[in-house]
Design a protein around this motif. Structure first.
Motif, mmCIF file in Angstrom:
data_model
loop_
_atom_site.group_PDB
_atom_site.id
_atom_site.type_symbol
_atom_site.label_atom_id
_atom_site.label_comp_id
_atom_site.label_asym_id
_atom_site.label_seq_id
_atom_site.Cartn_x
_atom_site.Cartn_y
_atom_site.Cartn_z
ATOM 1 N N HIS A 1 0.819 -1.218 0.000
ATOM 2 C CA HIS A 1 0.000 0.000 0.000
ATOM 3 C C HIS A 1 0.848 1.260 0.000
ATOM 4 O O HIS A 1 0.367 2.313 -0.341
ATOM 5 N N SER A 2 2.106 1.174 0.399
ATOM 6 C CA SER A 2 2.917 2.399 0.451
ATOM 7 C C SER A 2 4.148 2.252 -0.431
ATOM 8 O O SER A 2 5.246 2.603 -0.030
ATOM 9 N N PHE A 3 3.935 1.741 -1.645
ATOM 10 C CA PHE A 3 5.095 1.445 -2.492
ATOM 11 C C PHE A 3 5.833 2.711 -2.915
ATOM 12 O O PHE A 3 7.052 2.780 -2.858
ATOM 13 N N SER A 4 5.076 3.746 -3.338
ATOM 14 C CA SER A 4 5.761 4.941 -3.860
ATOM 15 C C SER A 4 6.595 5.592 -2.761
ATOM 16 O O SER A 4 7.694 6.091 -3.007
ATOM 17 N N GLU A 5 6.074 5.573 -1.523
ATOM 18 C CA GLU A 5 6.830 6.176 -0.415
ATOM 19 C C GLU A 5 8.093 5.372 -0.134
ATOM 20 O O GLU A 5 9.175 5.931 0.081
ATOM 21 N N THR A 6 7.942 4.038 -0.177
ATOM 22 C CA THR A 6 9.115 3.172 0.040
ATOM 23 C C THR A 6 10.172 3.454 -1.022
ATOM 24 O O THR A 6 11.363 3.603 -0.729
ATOM 25 N N GLN A 7 9.699 3.558 -2.254
ATOM 26 C CA GLN A 7 10.614 3.816 -3.377
ATOM 27 C C GLN A 7 11.364 5.132 -3.152
ATOM 28 O O GLN A 7 12.561 5.240 -3.405
ATOM 29 N N MET A 8 10.621 6.102 -2.641
ATOM 30 C CA MET A 8 11.213 7.424 -2.438
ATOM 31 C C MET A 8 12.294 7.394 -1.364
ATOM 32 O O MET A 8 13.359 7.992 -1.513
ATOM 33 N N VAL A 9 12.021 6.681 -0.280
ATOM 34 C CA VAL A 9 13.014 6.591 0.805
ATOM 35 C C VAL A 9 14.270 5.901 0.291
ATOM 36 O O VAL A 9 15.397 6.335 0.545
ATOM 37 N N ILE A 10 14.072 4.830 -0.464
ATOM 38 C CA ILE A 10 15.233 4.082 -0.964
ATOM 39 C C ILE A 10 16.048 4.968 -1.898
ATOM 40 O O ILE A 10 17.276 5.005 -1.847
ATOM 41 N N SER A 11 15.347 5.717 -2.736
ATOM 42 C CA SER A 11 16.037 6.611 -3.666
ATOM 43 C C SER A 11 16.856 7.655 -2.896
ATOM 44 O O SER A 11 18.010 7.941 -3.232
ATOM 45 N N ALA A 12 16.263 8.220 -1.837
ATOM 46 C CA ALA A 12 16.963 9.256 -1.061
ATOM 47 C C ALA A 12 18.154 8.664 -0.311
ATOM 48 O O ALA A 12 19.242 9.253 -0.267
ATOM 49 N N TRP A 13 17.943 7.511 0.287
ATOM 50 C CA TRP A 13 19.026 6.836 1.015
ATOM 51 C C TRP A 13 20.160 6.503 0.057
ATOM 52 O O TRP A 13 21.337 6.646 0.387
ATOM 53 N N ARG A 14 19.788 6.065 -1.134
ATOM 54 C CA ARG A 14 20.793 5.748 -2.150
ATOM 55 C C ARG A 14 21.633 6.994 -2.463
ATOM 56 O O ARG A 14 22.856 6.935 -2.545
ATOM 57 N N MET A 15 20.924 8.118 -2.595
ATOM 58 C CA MET A 15 21.638 9.361 -2.905
ATOM 59 C C MET A 15 22.625 9.712 -1.792
ATOM 60 O O MET A 15 23.767 10.098 -2.045
ATOM 61 N N LEU A 16 22.193 9.554 -0.536
ATOM 62 C CA LEU A 16 23.085 9.874 0.587
ATOM 63 C C LEU A 16 24.320 8.979 0.583
ATOM 64 O O LEU A 16 25.444 9.443 0.777
ATOM 65 N N LEU A 17 24.102 7.691 0.359
ATOM 66 C CA LEU A 17 25.242 6.763 0.402
ATOM 67 C C LEU A 17 26.199 7.031 -0.751
ATOM 68 O O LEU A 17 27.420 6.962 -0.583
ATOM 69 N N ILE A 18 25.637 7.325 -1.920
ATOM 70 C CA ILE A 18 26.521 7.602 -3.067
ATOM 71 C C ILE A 18 27.367 8.835 -2.753
ATOM 72 O O ILE A 18 28.571 8.881 -3.025
ATOM 73 N N LEU A 19 26.721 9.845 -2.156
ATOM 74 C CA LEU A 19 27.462 11.054 -1.783
ATOM 75 C C LEU A 19 28.542 10.732 -0.764
ATOM 76 O O LEU A 19 29.641 11.275 -0.809
ATOM 77 N N SER A 20 28.205 9.813 0.171
ATOM 78 C CA SER A 20 29.156 9.533 1.243
ATOM 79 C C SER A 20 30.431 8.886 0.697
ATOM 80 O O SER A 20 31.465 8.934 1.338
ATOM 81 N N THR A 21 30.335 8.279 -0.505
ATOM 82 C CA THR A 21 31.564 7.672 -1.044
ATOM 83 C C THR A 21 32.557 8.751 -1.460
ATOM 84 O O THR A 21 33.754 8.538 -1.410
ATOM 85 N N SER A 22 32.030 9.945 -1.852
ATOM 86 C CA SER A 22 32.969 10.992 -2.285
ATOM 87 C C SER A 22 33.139 12.091 -1.233
ATOM 88 O O SER A 22 34.052 12.881 -1.306
ATOM 89 N N HIS A 23 32.182 12.173 -0.271
ATOM 90 C CA HIS A 23 32.265 13.234 0.749
ATOM 91 C C HIS A 23 32.291 12.605 2.143
ATOM 92 O O HIS A 23 31.617 13.063 3.060
ATOM 93 N N SER A 24 33.109 11.563 2.296
ATOM 94 C CA SER A 24 33.029 10.814 3.562
ATOM 95 C C SER A 24 33.458 11.675 4.754
ATOM 96 O O SER A 24 32.963 11.505 5.857
ATOM 97 N N ASP A 25 34.339 12.645 4.516
ATOM 98 C CA ASP A 25 34.796 13.472 5.635
ATOM 99 C C ASP A 25 33.658 14.344 6.164
ATOM 100 O O ASP A 25 33.450 14.452 7.372
ATOM 101 N N VAL A 26 32.891 14.939 5.245
ATOM 102 C CA VAL A 26 31.768 15.794 5.681
ATOM 103 C C VAL A 26 30.694 14.936 6.329
ATOM 104 O O VAL A 26 30.115 15.295 7.348
ATOM 105 N N MET A 27 30.424 13.774 5.717
ATOM 106 C CA MET A 27 29.292 12.959 6.167
ATOM 107 C C MET A 27 29.674 12.012 7.298
ATOM 108 O O MET A 27 28.841 11.223 7.750
ATOM 109 N N GLN A 28 30.944 12.098 7.724
ATOM 110 C CA GLN A 28 31.382 11.355 8.915
ATOM 111 C C GLN A 28 31.141 9.856 8.784
ATOM 112 O O GLN A 28 30.786 9.199 9.746
ATOM 113 N N LEU A 29 31.333 9.359 7.558
ATOM 114 C CA LEU A 29 31.158 7.905 7.393
ATOM 115 C C LEU A 29 32.524 7.335 7.016
ATOM 116 O O LEU A 29 32.813 7.069 5.858
ATOM 117 N N LYS A 30 33.384 7.207 8.040
ATOM 118 C CA LYS A 30 34.763 6.791 7.747
ATOM 119 C C LYS A 30 35.070 5.400 8.284
ATOM 120 O O LYS A 30 35.997 4.752 7.824
#
Length: 1735
Positions: free
Chosen positions: A1092-1121
């Motif tokens: 029932h909440s597929f589009s919302e799930t899709q949206m969260v996954i898309s946003a999380w994906r964006m954050l993780l992709i960013l963290s690969t190049s901006h790990s110092d800012v995003m504190q994911l070391k």
């Protein structure tokens, strides 16, 4: 912005809250409101006080109110006669809720005389509305305080208990005050009190009187009225003449009649209710009349008697008199009988029963109108008791009585009450008397029974009642012959059986048997006989309908229609109340079609009967649309097409369509008469059929009906003639309901070619014909017209008034337009509808402005919401500026939008819609969004742009909504929070820098924004509000965009803190786990019930994906070391991907899987070090691959590519983890199957492309890529990646045993080679070709693989087709060697790869491949020789690379000198010569570096830094860029120069190694005296000059000596690491330095070897003159001695140390002819040779 906390809540707002239409919906909140306001409600209209000096003083002293508002408040006070302070309050409320200007214009308006007068009059209207709403609040409480179904019953009840008795006294006094009030004049109220305003005041006065009486009536319906109160009310109403003797009756005009009537109705009802007839009836039945309150108040009774004797001149008196007669008759029958009789007669003369019918109809329907229902309950009691107490004959006309009874019984639950009472009492007696005349008179009985149908239980009772009739009444003028009678003629007996319907057959008849007795009464009509005969009335009804069918074309038709219409109405009510009875009524319902057909085709059709027929069909169609349609289709009633519909144009033109009987009826009967019963039924019927979703063939049958509506009705219905008020609006509403239903059909099987469907026809018609304009006109009604219509309604509430119908019509028009724009097929032309919607009209008259102004509508929150929704749609699709359309009203409309957005009590859905509209406007409406952002430039330094929030900025509201302290409050529910964040996200995504700059520096902004990410979300299976997921997704996206666009040093401190907190609070791990659980939840629930909440799930996954992709190049800012955190995240992504992609049949799962696969791939590539430590990744990936290969291929194309790519990366990082993996055979199988399928598909598409392509191939240069229009060849295509994965797997499978097994199962090699051959021939599919060659290269490294490749016919697939890759123009060879970067895929690269493949196959297979190798060299000899020559002219890396590959292949082939000599002797000679020249060229270029540098700059004509080293090491350019300046350019040039030198050195070393095979073996020629010298040619001429860069100078011994010298000097440079002309050491790493040393040593060894061999060959050659031999010995002796001394010096000083050294510092030179003891042997060899020639 306006202060949202006003002094007091306006009455309208309070009313909205109590209705439950605001944001306050919790019972506790309602209770709080009532606690705060109950005293105000108790005061009633007294709450609004009159002006006083003390109030004026208080106002003057109030510092919180601006002076202009005070002054204006005094003017309001004067005009309205209202307390000064309250006047200012009313002004403030008005400005907050209804003012349609901006605050800036307000100052001018207040100062300017004319606008301020207009404002005063508007405030007067607002004040009147406030007073009405105040009373409506009390009415609402009294309506529902005892309704168990109402959600706020308890709260309302508590409040009513507080109000209790005082309420009545207050409201009664207010009523008296109102009807005695003197009308205002201009002397007392100022010169604005014109006649028109006085009339307006009086209308308000009447409305308030009506409401006060309604409240009193409802109050007394629940609470007892004392006898004294009844007396006082009676006096008051008598004095007021039941509303007709108003003090200001001279002001009454026609428009006020309805209100005056209402006052009369309620006056009458209050008195009847006050007599408590229900209780009286109960007391009389139980014989305890003394308990009634009037039983012991004789004085009051007498006074009432005297007063009521004076009544009788007004219709409103009737019920009061009747009720009093009952009361007196019951309580004291003897005392006052003459008075009672007189009063009773008066009431009957007043037509009391007709009056009751009129009154109840006037009070409105009983849908959700409590007042009307209560009135009916009250009258029900009166009627029941009247009929019980008095003889029916004395009460006047039976029909009037039945009409009144039917009107009363329409109230809910009264029908049930009726069936529960005895038939000998109350209304049961009417039923009994009506039954006595059945079936002679059917009308009255059926009318009564129809009214008695209210629910399933009553329906059953009515059915049984009619099914078991025991009397049959007939009327005879004269006595018939077939009866015998008693003497007194009171009893007749039938002598013979009789058929009651002479024309009926079989089932459709009734037969009265012989001997039936009948009671006879002689009346005016003759003999009335009541036969004692039992039958079912339902059969009789069937007979009646059958009879009508027989007489349809005779004069009797009108008479029969009168009998049949009540039957049809009863059937209609019956089946709509209880569907289960419909089977029993089949004989009736099945005849309706024939009736419709016959009746509509007569000359003067009975419209009301036709409408009744259609109404029955509507109910049937709702349950069985298919059956109704197929029967109706043949009646000719509906419009139809005489020829089949083929295309849209024919359909729209209505060509070949007939209007049917209905169409004729509309034009010939209904329009001239102005009555539209059939039209209303027709529209409902078609709508019901459409909603029944019949299927495409029936839908096509409905096209003519819909077309009639769209072409003939919708554009013109408003111009028709109408007799009854409100029918026009109803027809408009029904037409739009039909269109709305069609547009909401789910498009099933729409792809039926060109024939139009109902939906496409509707869309086209509305978009392109006048129908669309009609809808636009409906939307253009405007908010003011709606307010006027609502204000004119006499009733207080209800859902059926003309205002409500108009609102509903406009809402439907919005929805229809929105859907047409949404569903319209895209086209470049603008449709007339879109034009009409967006055209700019003058004076703000255009539709956009009208739509925007619906924001001012307050009655129905859905209306502004739908208007904004349509605006949102238009802002997205229409090419226009909403801001421009709003014109001068823009700022005022903005203020209205923001006021509603800001209000804490406003309906949440409107707020959400406003924010959604603004979110869309960010991208599409720049002007509008600037208006709403309302940013002001801060006065700062010149040129610097710093912004501040304006007073009317939407950002302020949005900031309040995201404030973490507000979350969970009623005015900020999750949906609204989500909408606010969606708006902020739109600002970031659209890079609205001015707004972003203001936001990001706001205090607590980042803290508030990131709050949702720190909460704990419910488990995926427990999510009730999916919007929470979207909220978090928007936050992630905003953070991501901020990090991406802003340099890390400039990020706000608070954002960095939030990210630090996110990392330290283990939120990365939390979210990773949560996102995984979401995916797993989708995968698990998909198989059961869908998500029932597929589009919302899709949206969260898309946003999380964006954050993780960013963290690969901006790990110092995003504190994911931390590697441990990264590993957890990576494994979660892998598990999530696996969960989603292992459900291959589910589209949602595959979509999520595809998203996750992208993320997985990026993490694999970016976090290599983490993946290397991860558990085995290959196993899950291979499972995923197997699953993906089973899924729908079109959906999965990109996902397959991602999975292949991930597998390649995983193999490269983890390898096979040392041991075997069990998946390898299965994985190989999957990959090979894919490769085979893709290769075959590629063959097909390439052939297809070749057929389609008419233009010949590009003949430009070698690397021209063919036009890739048809084939699927892409660098990251599935085919190419599968080949690369196959290559990696083969590399992993070292011994090749798995590979061989798979190849036996699947002939993938043959498919690859076929595709390869085709691709080479057509010079297409470059990426595929490269990948395939790489795979073959890998295979060829093992003996088994090489044998398989050769056995599959590789030479046939490559050798000749390869020619088409490099066919060059005839104007010289130099063009064919491109200077393109060597890394980019290109056709020369394919040629080089093919060369490498031949080299490896020959190296692996040796003699088994020699013939193929010679074939290859023979076919490509021209190119080979050109290439060897080209090094002199083109020193680009690509050219050198090809030369390198060519020489490498020749090196392998040179091992087979004899075979070569036998097959291709000329070519062998040419190659030998060219190799010698190549050796000379390389030596020269390596020797004179400056010359080489100059060549590179001049010939390449391109910037040098495009050398491959610079490309391959991505850090270098960025570092260089940082340093800047000339040094950067110089270093890049040096780098490129070094790369060319290395290439030249490689070519030189391989050339010398090859030449070594063409020269005699050193030992053999020195030691073997009888060697055949003719077998080896002389390669170098006897000359010792240094090599020149000239093609005319033949290679000589000088060339070889120069080569040794160059190598030695380079070696010296490397050893010393001194900055020479080319600083080799500074640029190369230590590994590269070692490799370079080895290469140089290898070159020197081979050069010495060739030199010695050739020298001995010359010395032994008898054809050379002895003098030349002597010279050779001398020159060589001296040169070599010098070289040896340099060498020994070098070895003593440098790294390659003396032979005694135990360890070799440099790796063994590859292929060197030295023994394992190091360099000593080749030096010894040279020394031995020198000694040999010096002898």
């Amino acid at each position: 912005m306006a202060d949202s906390e006003m002094y007091v809540r306006s009455s309208r707002e309070l009313w909205t809250i109590l209705l439950g239409r605001s944001a306050l919906r919790e019972p506790a909140q309602i209770e709080e409101e009532l606690d705060r306001n109950w005293e105000r409600l108790l005061q009633g209209l007294c709450y609004y006080k009159t002006p006083s000096s003390s109030a004026a003083e208080k106002l003057k002293a109030d510092k919180g109110v601006a002076q202009p508002l005070k002054d204006f408040g005094l003017r309001i006070s004067k005009l309205l006669g209202l307390d000064q302070q309250q006047s200012v309050q009313i002004l403030q409320c008005y400005l907050q809720e209804d003012y349609r200007g901006t605050r800036n214009t307000l100052k001018d308006v207040l100062q300017d005389e004319r606008p301020s007068q207009a404002l005063l009059l508007k405030i007067a209207d607002y004040y009147y509305e406030e007073r009405v709403c105040h009373l409506r609040c009390v009415l609402l409480l009294l309506t529902y305080f005892q309704d168990e179904r109402h959600p706020y019953r308890v709260e309302y009840s508590n409040c009513v208990n507080k109000l209790e008795k005082d309420l009545v006294n207050n409201y009664q006094k207010q009523f008296e005050t109102l009807f005695k009030a003197e009308s205002p004049t201009w002397e007392t109220h100022g010169n604005l009190m014109t006649e028109r305003q006085v009339s307006r005041w009086f209308l308000q006065c009447l409305r308030e009187q009506s409401l006060l009486l309604e409240i009193l009536f409802l109050y007394y319906a629940y609470f007892e009225m004392g006898p004294g109160d009844l007396l006082s009310f009676t006096k008051m109403f008598k004095e007021q003449g039941f509303g007709l003797r108003q003090t200001n009756r001279h002001l009454v005009d026609k428009s006020m009649d309805a209100l005056v009537d209402r006052i009369g109705y309620f006056s009458c009802l209050i008195l009847v209710e006050g007599m408590d007839i229900d209780f009286l009836h109960k007391c009389a039945l139980e014989d305890r009349t003394e308990q009634h309150q009037f039983s012991n108040t004789p004085a009051i009774s007498r006074e009432m008697d005297q007063m009521l004797l004076t009544f009788g001149d007004i219709p409103h008196h009737g019920p009061v008199l009747l009720a009093w007669v009952l009361l007196r008759h019951t309580l004291s029958p003897d005392e006052s009988s003459p008075v009672i009789r007189r009063i009773g007669n008066t009431s009957l003369q007043l037509g009391v029963f007709q009056y009751l019918t009129t009154m109840l109809q006037g009070l409105g329907g009983t849908g959700n109108n409590c007042t009307a229902s209560t009135a009916r309950m009250c009258i029900y009691g009166l009627l029941s008791f009247v009929i019980t107490s008095f003889e029916e004959e004395t009460l006047g006309s039976q029909q009037h009585l039945i009409n009144a009874a039917c009107e009363v019984l329409s109230a809910p639950s009264l029908a049930e009450l009726f069936w529960e009472t005895k038939p000998t009492m109350g209304l049961g007696m009417i039923l009994d008397s009506a039954m006595g005349m059945f079936p002679h008179k059917t009308g009255m009985l059926l009318q009564l029974l129809t009214a008695l149908l209210s629910d399933k239980s009553t329906a059953k009772k009515v059915y049984i009642f009619l099914d078991k009739m025991s009397f049959y009444t007939e009327v005879y003028k004269t006595k018939p012959n077939d009866v015998i009678s008693r003497d007194d003629e009171t009893l007749w007996r039938r002598q013979a059986p009789k058929l009651l319907y002479p024309l009926g057959l079989g089932q459709t008849n009734l037969r009265m048997p012989q001997g039936v007795l009948g009671q006879v009464a002689v009346g005016e009509q003759g003999y009335v006989v009541r036969w004692d005969y039992s039958y079912s009335a339902w059969i009789l009804f069937t007979c009646e309908i059958e009879m009508l069918l027989h007489v349809v074309s005779t004069a009797d038709v009108i008479l029969h229609c009168e009998r049949v219409k009540p039957i049809l109405d009863l059937v209609h009510k019956m089946i709509s109340t209880d569907w289960t009875v419909s089977d029993c009524l089949l004989p009736l319902t099945s005849r309706i079609y024939m009736l419709l057909q016959r009746l509509t085709s007569v000359i003067n059709p009975p419209v009301d009967v036709i409408a009744s027929c259609a109404n029955c069909l509507i109910v049937l169609a709702a349950r069985m649309p298919g059956k109704v349609w197929s029967s109706l289709h043949h009646t000719g009633f509906l419009p139809f097409a005489s020829s089949p519909l083929t295309n849209m144009a024919q359909s729209i033109s209505a060509e070949g369509m007939k209007a049917g009987n209905y169409g004729n009826l509309l034009v010939l009967i209904e329009q001239p008469r102005g009555e539209y019963a059939v039209t209303i039924a027709f529209l409902r019927l078609v709508t019901t059929l459409v909603k029944g979703q019949l299927g495409s063939t029936q839908d096509k049958g409905l096209i003519p009906c819909v077309l009639l509506v769209l072409k003939e009705m919708l554009p013109t219905y408003h111009k028709w003639r109408y007799n009854t008020h409100g029918v026009r609006e109803r027809i408009g509403c029904l037409i739009l309901e039909l269109v709305h239903a069609i547009l909401n059909l789910s498009p099933e099987g729409e792809a039926s070619g060109s024939t139009p469907t109902l939906q496409s026809l509707c869309i086209y018609s509305l978009a392109n014909t006048e129908a669309g304009q009609a809808v636009v006109n409906i939307m253009g009604v405007g908010v003011d017209t709606i307010d006027v219509v609502l204000a004119a309604q006499p009733s207080s509430g209800g859902s059926e008034g003309p205002g409500q119908i108009l609102i509903q019509t406009v809402k439907l028009a919005f929805s229809v337009t929105n859907n047409v724009i949404r569903l319209k097929p895209p086209s470049s032309a603008v449709s007339p509808l879109e034009q009409a919607l967006t055209q700019h009209g003058g004076h703000g008259s255009n539709l956009i402005a009208v739509l925007a102004k619906y924001i001012y509508h307050k009655h129905d929150p859905a209306l502004p919401r739908l208007a904004i929704q349509l605006l949102k749609r238009l802002a997205t699709v229409a090419p226009m500026s909403v801001y421009a359309c709003l014109g001068g009203d823009a700022a005022a409309i903005r203020d209205a939008f923001l006021t509603r957005l800001q209000s804490r009590t406003e309906d949440m859905r409107i707020k959400v819609m406003i924010l959604e509209f603004l979110t869309v406007a960010v991208e599409t409406q720049p002007g509008l969004i600037e208006l709403f952002l309302n940013l002001e430039v801060k006065d700062g330094a010149e040129g610097s742009k710093e912004f501040l929030l304006g007073e009317w900025s939407c950002l302020q509201v949005v900031l309040d909504l995201i404030d973490s302290r507000q979350q969970g409050k009623y005015w900020c529910p999750p949906l609204l929070h989500r909408a606010a964040l969606a708006f902020l996200h739109a600002l970031w995504q659209d890079r609205r820098d001015s707004a972003i700059s203001v936001l990001r520096t706001k205090e607590r902004f980042w803290e508030n924004l990131t709050t949702p990410l720190f909460g704990t979300l419910p488990a995926p299976s427990d999510i009730t509000e999916p919007c929470v997921l979207e909220t978090c997704a928007f936050v992630m996206k905003i953070i991501g965009l901020e990090i991406y666009y802003v340099v890390s040093g400039s990020l706000e401190r608070s954002l960095k803190d939030a990210l630090q907190k996110f990392s330290s609070g283990r939120r990365y791990e939390y979210w990773s786990q949560y996102v995984k659980s979401l995916v797993v939840h989708v995968a698990e629930t998909e198989e059961e019930e869908g998500v029932h909440s597929f589009s919302e799930t899709q949206m969260v996954i898309s946003a999380w994906r964006m954050l993780l992709i960013l963290s690969t190049s901006h790990s110092d800012v995003m504190q994911l070391k931390e590697d441990s955190a990264r590993l957890k995240l990576f494994m979660d992504v892998l598990d999530g991907t696996k969960a989603a992609l292992l459900v291959p049949m589910s589209v949602p799962c595959l979509r999520l899987g595809s998203m996750m696969a992208t993320l997985l791939l990026i993490l694999l590539k970016q976090w290599r070090s983490v993946v290397a430590t991860a558990p085995d990744v290959l196993a899950p990936l291979s499972l995923i691959l197997e699953s993906v290969l089973q899924a729908d291929q079109q959906l999965m194309e990109s996902t397959k590519a991602k999975v292949f790519s991930a597998l390649i990366s995983a193999l490269q990082i983890q390898g096979l983890n040392g041991g075997e993996i069990s998946q390898l055979p299965q994985l190989l199988l999957c990959v090979c199957e894919t490769v085979q399928d893709e290769a075959l598909a590629l063959i097909d598409s390439t052939r297809h492309a070749a057929q389609v392509r008419d233009i010949p191939d590009d003949k430009d240069s070698m690397e021209t890529d063919a036009v890739r229009s048809f084939q699927k060849d892409q660098r990251d295509g599935v085919c190419v990646l599968a080949l690369h994965l196959a290559k990696e797997l083969c590399r992993a499978d070292e011994d090749g045993e798995h590979w061989v097994l798979v190849m036996r199962k699947i002939p993938a090699l043959h498919s690859i080679l076929s595709a390869l051959e085709l691709s080479l021939r057509s010079k297409q599919n470059l990426y595929f070709t490269e990948a395939a060659l790489h795979l073959l290269l890998t295979l060829a490294r093992t003996p088994q693989g090489a044998a398989a490749v050769a056995g599959a016919g590789v030479i046939q697939s490559i050798c000749l087709p390869l020619l088409s890759v490099y066919e060059v123009p005839s104007n010289g060879a130099s063009q064919s060697f491109s200077r393109k970067s060597q890394d980019a895929p290109c056709w020369p690269g394919v040629y080089r790869l093919s060369m490498s493949l031949m080299e490896i196959l020959l190296k692996t297979l040796r003699y088994n491949f020699i013939n193929e190798a010679l074939d290859f060299v023979g076919v490509h000899q021209e190119r080979i020789l050109q290439c060897l020559n080209a090094v002199r002219t083109v020193q680009s890396l690509v050219c050198l690379d090809e030369a390198d590959h060519t020489v490498g292949f020749l090196l392998q082939l040179s091992s087979f000198c004899k075979e070569w000599q036998f097959h291709l002797p000329h070519l062998l000679r040419d190659v030998q010569i060219n190799l010698c020249y190549l050796c000379q060229t390389c030596t020269y270029l390596l020797h004179s570096r400056n010359m080489l540098h100059h060549y590179l700059q001049a010939k390449n004509g391109e910037a040098l830094p495009s050398g491959p080293r610079a490309q391959r090491d991505p850090q270098t350019p960025s570092k260089a860029a940082a340093e800047g300046g000339g040094g950067e350019r110089e270093e890049a040039e040096q780098k490129a120069l070094l790369a060319v030198q290395c290439s030249l050195l490689k070519i030189l070393s391989k050339t010398l190694a090859t030449l070594q095979h063409f020269t005699p073996d050193c030992c053999q020629i020195i030691l073997d005296q009888c060697m055949d010298l003719a077998e080896y040619r002389t390669l170098f001429v006897l000359s010792f000059t240094t090599s020149a860069f000239d093609a005319d100078v033949a290679p000589s011994f000088g060339t070889l000596l120069a080569t040794i010298n160059v190598a030695l000097s380079m070696l010296g440079e490397v050893e010393k690491k001194e900055p020479a002309s080319l600083s080799v050491a500074s640029l190369a790493s230590s590994e590269e330095t070692q490799a370079l040393k080895s290469l140089l040593m290898f070159t020197m060894e081979n050069c010495f070897y060739v030199l010695i061999s050739q020298a001995v060959r010359c010395l032994k050659d008898p054809s050379i003159a002895p003098r030349d031999k002597q010279r050779l010995k001398q020159e060589l002796g001296s040169e070599l001695s010098t070289l040896l001394s340099s060498l020994s010096r070098h070895f003593r000083r440098g790294a390659p140390s003396s032979p005694a050294s135990s360890l070799l510092p440099s790796p063994q030179p590859p292929g060197a002819k030295a023994s394992h003891e190091g360099q000593e042997p080749f030096i010894q060899l040279v020394q031995a040779f020198v000694r040999h020639i010096q002898r």
